[in-house]
Structures are given as C-alpha cells and as structure tokens.
Design an enzyme around this catalytic site. Structure first.
Site, short mmCIF file in Angstrom:
data_model
loop_
_atom_site.label_atom_id
_atom_site.label_comp_id
_atom_site.label_asym_id
_atom_site.label_seq_id
_atom_site.Cartn_x
_atom_site.Cartn_y
_atom_site.Cartn_z
NE ARG A 148 84.73 48.02 20.06
CZ ARG A 148 84.48 48.95 21.01
NH1 ARG A 148 83.60 48.59 22.01
NH2 ARG A 148 85.24 50.11 21.10
CE LYS A 172 88.55 47.35 20.19
NZ LYS A 172 89.35 48.01 19.10
CG HIS A 242 84.55 46.73 11.58
ND1 HIS A 242 84.71 47.30 12.99
CD2 HIS A 242 84.99 47.56 10.88
CE1 HIS A 242 85.35 48.53 12.84
NE2 HIS A 242 85.68 48.71 11.68
NE ARG A 245 82.71 49.56 16.47
CZ ARG A 245 82.07 49.95 17.80
NH1 ARG A 245 81.25 50.01 18.16
NH2 ARG A 245 83.31 50.71 18.47
CG HIS A 268 85.19 55.00 19.28
ND1 HIS A 268 85.12 55.39 17.85
CD2 HIS A 268 85.62 53.60 18.96
CE1 HIS A 268 84.97 54.62 17.01
NE2 HIS A 268 85.14 53.55 17.74
CE1 TYR A 277 83.07 53.25 11.78
CE2 TYR A 277 83.92 54.33 13.98
CZ TYR A 277 83.69 53.19 12.97
OH TYR A 277 84.07 52.00 13.80
#
Length: 298
Positions: A148, A172, A242, A245, A268, A277
C-alpha cells in the site's frame, strides 16, 4: 462530551489500532453531525438522538450532493461512536441499530496491462541521480510487492533486508507482514542507498524513502509520482498507487498464482477482500477459453 470524544479517540488509536488519519476523519464526522443536530434540532447532546434525526442528516448530506460512498463513511463513523458508547455503558441501544447503508455503484478498478508497465518503466532504463533512481524504485516496488501507499511511505531502513531479499511493512491496524523482493529490486535498493547517503541534510533518517531535502515522503508526492509515470503510456482515468497494487494482484492471478497466496501478499484479513481482484483474471480466462474451445472455432 469533550471527555468522551477524547476517550473515543484513544479507543480508536490504541484498541482498534486505526491510523491517525482515519481517527481524525471519524472525529470530524462526529463533530459534523453534532453541529447539524445543534442547529437543526437545538440539541447539543447526541447521546439521546433518535434515528429520524440521523435520517434527516443523511437527507441533508445527499441534498448537498455528497456521494453515497461519502455518506456511508460518515455514518460508519457515527456507528463506531455509538458502539463505543454501548461498550462503555453510556447508552443502552444504538440509534443506528437498524440502519442500512446507501447503495453505491460498484466501480471497476482497471489494472495496467503488462505492456503499459513495460512502457512506463522503459522511459527510465538507466536512471541517474538520487531522484530518478528513487522514483523508478518506488514504481517497481509497488508493482513487484503490491504494498500500500502508506506502507511504502512508512517503510523503515531497518526493515529492508538486502541479504534475505525481504522487506517488512506495517499494514492496516499495525499488522506487520514480510514481503519477498525480487533480485532485480534488491539491486535497485543497493543503488538507491548509495545515492541516499549523498543527501546533504537527512531529517527523517529512519525512513527508507526520502525527498531530496531528507524528509519522509507524503501521500500527495507518491500519488503525483505514479500519475506522472503512467500518464504518457496509459489513457486510464485513474493512475494511482492503488491501481498498481491492483495490477500486482491481477497479473499474479493471471499467471497462475492461487488466491490465498495473493491474499497473504496483500495483507488482507479475508479472501473476500482479495476476490475483487479476480475479475480481470476471469476476463483473461474467458479469452483463453473462447480462443481454445472447438465449438467456438466454427
């Protein structure tokens, strides 16, 4: 009220592990609703509001041409606040208990093609000087690791393992993961570090990527860099970190990587996040299928 806001902020930062940027956005949304409630209903205390008051706020936001996506984000902030009040036993029921999010269009994230990547990077085959070498490395690192933007910006020097061929990033909610790095990128790391040592005044020395003034990069700088790299080779409307990514994940899936491995690389927490994706992979699969099936040759 102010004390509870401070406690809520601490809760988001320390317990939920949200970034300072996210916490600020949540608190601003709550303050916005508080102001609206005071003006519209002459009620400063938002602990005892009912859903009809919140609904009135939602209608006013929509009337002000605020997108459904943005409205949903504001309501998510408010929902988190009332959840906190429930947890701390300051209210007995959330006024948002039966709220349903506004419908939002599903935007298709279109990745760069492999040719677009090659064309963009071919503009600087042999970068010279600190900035060119840094910029090319940033683009390559996004594409070869899928990290990210905030992970790249906050990458620390100590977390780059040249001998092991890995980097450790903080994702995150402060979740760390270790990403493998291709040998060609390791070579670029070494070249960049040599140029980085020549920066005269280094202020944020712990961070791997710096500006020419020795400062840590910021969001807008990285966004502008990626946009400028791809503007000459792609007509896609959105050209951002992004999308790189997204491109990383799509190209891996197109070339046979399994979904769970891509999930781990992207950081994730569930496969559901990674499955967005797969549309491009399905497009590629459909093309192969149509080209190869005998019934389609007639």
């Amino acid at each position: 009220m102010a004390t509870n806001k401070d406690a809520f902020r601490d809760y988001l930062l320390l317990e939920k592990k949200y970034s300072s940027h996210t916490v600020t956005a949540y608190c601003n949304d709550i303050a916005s609703f508080e102001l609206f409630n005071t003006i519209r209903f002459d009620q400063e205390n938002i602990y005892q509001v009912n859903y009809s008051q919140i609904r009135t706020w939602i209608v006013s936001l929509v009337d002000d041409d605020i997108s459904n996506t943005s409205v949903n984000r504001k309501i998510a902030s408010l929902k988190a606040f009332y959840k906190f009040l429930l947890k701390t036993k300051q209210i007995e029921v959330s006024p948002l208990l039966k709220h349903k999010a506004l419908k939002t269009p599903k935007l298709l994230q279109i990745p760069f093609s492999e040719k677009e990547l090659e064309d963009a990077l071919s503009h600087v085959q042999n970068p010279v000087g600190f900035e060119e070498i840094r910029n090319k490395l940033i683009v390559d690192l996004f594409y070869t690791t899928g990290m990210r933007r905030t992970e790249l910006i906050h990458l620390k020097v100590v977390n780059v393992n040249l001998s092991g061929g890995t980097v450790k990033v903080q994702g995150k909610r402060n979740k760390e993961r270790i990403l493998p790095v291709l040998p060609i990128i390791i070579n670029q790391f070494s070249l960049y570090l040599k140029e980085r040592s020549s920066v005269l005044s280094i202020v944020d020395g712990d961070y791997f990527f710096l500006t020419k003034k020795g400062l840590k990069l910021n969001d807008s700088f990285v966004y502008r860099l990626i946009n400028s790299y791809f503007s000459a080779v792609s007509e896609k409307v959105k050209k951002s970190p992004h999308i790189l990514r997204h491109t990383f994940a799509t190209h891996l899936l197109n070339n046979g990587a399994d979904l769970n491995s891509v999930k781990e690389l992207l950081g994730h927490s569930s496969l559901a996040s990674t499955q967005i994706y797969t549309h491009s992979s399905l497009t590629e699969l459909k093309k192969v299928y149509e080209d190869a099936h005998p019934r389609n040759q007639k």
